[in-house]
Design an enzyme around this catalytic site. Structure first.
Site, PDB file in Angstrom:
ATOM      1  N   CYS A   1       0.837  -1.212   0.000  1.00 19.84           N
ATOM      2  CA  CYS A   1       0.000   0.000   0.000  1.00 19.84           C
ATOM      3  C   CYS A   1       0.865   1.252   0.000  1.00 19.84           C
ATOM      4  CB  CYS A   1      -0.925  -0.008   1.225  1.00 19.84           C
ATOM      5  SG  CYS A   1      -1.956   1.459   1.338  1.00 19.84           S
TER       6      CYS A   1
ATOM      7  N   CYS B   1      -0.249   4.259   2.095  1.00 23.91           N
ATOM      8  CA  CYS B   1      -0.021   4.067   3.532  1.00 23.91           C
ATOM      9  C   CYS B   1       1.453   4.222   3.882  1.00 23.91           C
ATOM     10  CB  CYS B   1      -0.441   2.660   3.974  1.00 23.91           C
ATOM     11  SG  CYS B   1      -2.000   2.096   3.305  1.00 23.91           S
ATOM     12  N   ASP B   2       2.322   3.646   3.086  1.00 23.14           N
ATOM     13  CA  ASP B   2       3.716   3.486   3.513  1.00 23.14           C
ATOM     14  C   ASP B   2       4.740   4.359   2.784  1.00 23.14           C
ATOM     15  OD1 ASP B   2       2.821   1.673   5.338  1.00 23.14           O
ATOM     16  OD2 ASP B   2       3.219  -0.078   4.091  1.00 23.14           O
TER      17      ASP B   2
END
Ligand code: NDP
Length: 299
Positions: free
Chosen positions: A131, A134-135
């Protein structure tokens, strides 16, 4: 069992738990099937920095434990049972041959498809991710790779190039499967390199990812984002409601409802429908929408 619930929610990720919070607070007698290993994909993540309300971020499992506690506190009944059968052919609907409910909300989620190469599982959260939204912030000015040739891989690369120093897409074929417009965006981006006919054989690292062993050499990277698809948890609904060709549950808009499935009285929320956004917050949002639709339907 003679008890008939107003609403049965199947699934205990952000979509299912949010749905149950809303339906219970909306005075509908709600049962939520959490499954044997409850909580969904966030149980497998570490720090979540993009879920609003937690200024310093929160660990994925802690976020889910909070959501579950909140769901219990408002009075929903949660059972740690895996749903293995549903009967939507007559009302009230039947779940696991014994539970009855007037309305069902499906929120069974999806799973990342991983490559299955040595080193991958061990390094998830330590350089291996699925993701980028997200990261990506963890890879500021670092070298990363993206695996895949579909729209997801293009999108991940375009998110990453904004922070990483270099992004390399590894595509197993000599062509992308992604839409033309996404391909063009990627191919004209000077920060994104592409290696076609390239497969990862192994991910190497001890405490964190150090390099990738490829079929045609090695690549030193700090991160690798696997974007080869998601697999919806929808097997038990096959033949019972309409699924798309990849098994995602189709959502219909009708009579002012936005989260209907092909069966009247059955609603859907989260990643088992949504292959595009795939975020905890969008799953929770869809859970809220399905709950409001379900309450309106009951009313
Ligand atoms: P896709 O199924 O479209 O693409 C998967 C990609 O991963 C393919 O290039 C495939 O290669 C590759 N792949 C599969 N298995 C492996 C493997 N074991 N090793 C290496 N590569 C592998 O999945 P996506 O998640 O990209 O997209 C899913 C759907 O969501 C699509 O319909 C897509 O259009 C849509 N989507 C749309 C977006 C947008 O419009 N912005 C954004 C994201 C998704 P091969 O081609 O060789 O099979």
């Amino acid at each position: 069992m003679n008890e008939v619930f107003d609403i049965a929610v199947i699934g205990s990720g952000p979509a299912g738990l949010t749905a149950a919070i809303y339906t219970t607070r909306g005075s509908a007698k709600t049962i939520l099937f959490a499954g044997e290993s409850w909580g969904g994909q966030l149980m497998l993540t570490t720090l979540v920095e993009n879920y609003p309300g937690f200024p310093d971020g929160i660990q994925g499992p802690d976020l889910m434990a909070n959501m579950r506690k909140q769901t219990e506190n408002v009075g929903a009944k949660i059972v740690n049972e895996k749903v293995t059968s549903v009967d939507f052919s007559s009302k009230p609907f039947t779940i696991n041959n014994s539970y009855k409910a007037k309305v069902v909300i499906i929120a069974t989620g999806a799973e990342t498809v991983w490559l299955g190469v040595p080193g991958e599982q061990k390094l998830i959260g330590r350089g291996v991710s699925s993701c980028a939204p997200c990261d990506a912030p963890f890879f500021k000015n670092k070298k990363v790779a993206v695996v895949g040739g579909g729209d997801s891989a293009m999108e991940e690369a375009l998110v990453l190039e904004k922070v990483a120093s270099e992004v390399t897409i590894l595509c197993r074929k000599d062509v992308f499967r992604a839409s033309k417009i996404m391909q063009e965006k990627v191919l004209k981006n000077p920060k994104i390199k592409v290696m076609f006919n390239t497969e990862i054989k192994e991910m190497v690292g001890d405490q964190k990812l150090e390099k990738l062993i490829l079929n045609n050499g090695e690549l030193v990277v700090d991160g690798v984002f696997v974007a080869i698809g998601h697999s919806p948890s929808s097997n038990i609904f096959q033949g019972k409601i309409e699924l798309d060709e990849k098994g995602f549950i189709k959502m219909f808009e009708k009579d002012g409802y936005h989260t209907l499935t092909s069966v009247e009285g059955v609603f859907v929320a989260g990643d088992v429908h949504d292959y595009h956004y795939k975020q905890a917050i969008t799953a929770a949002g869809l859970g809220c929408m399905a709950a409001l639709d379900a309450l309106k339907y009951l009313g």
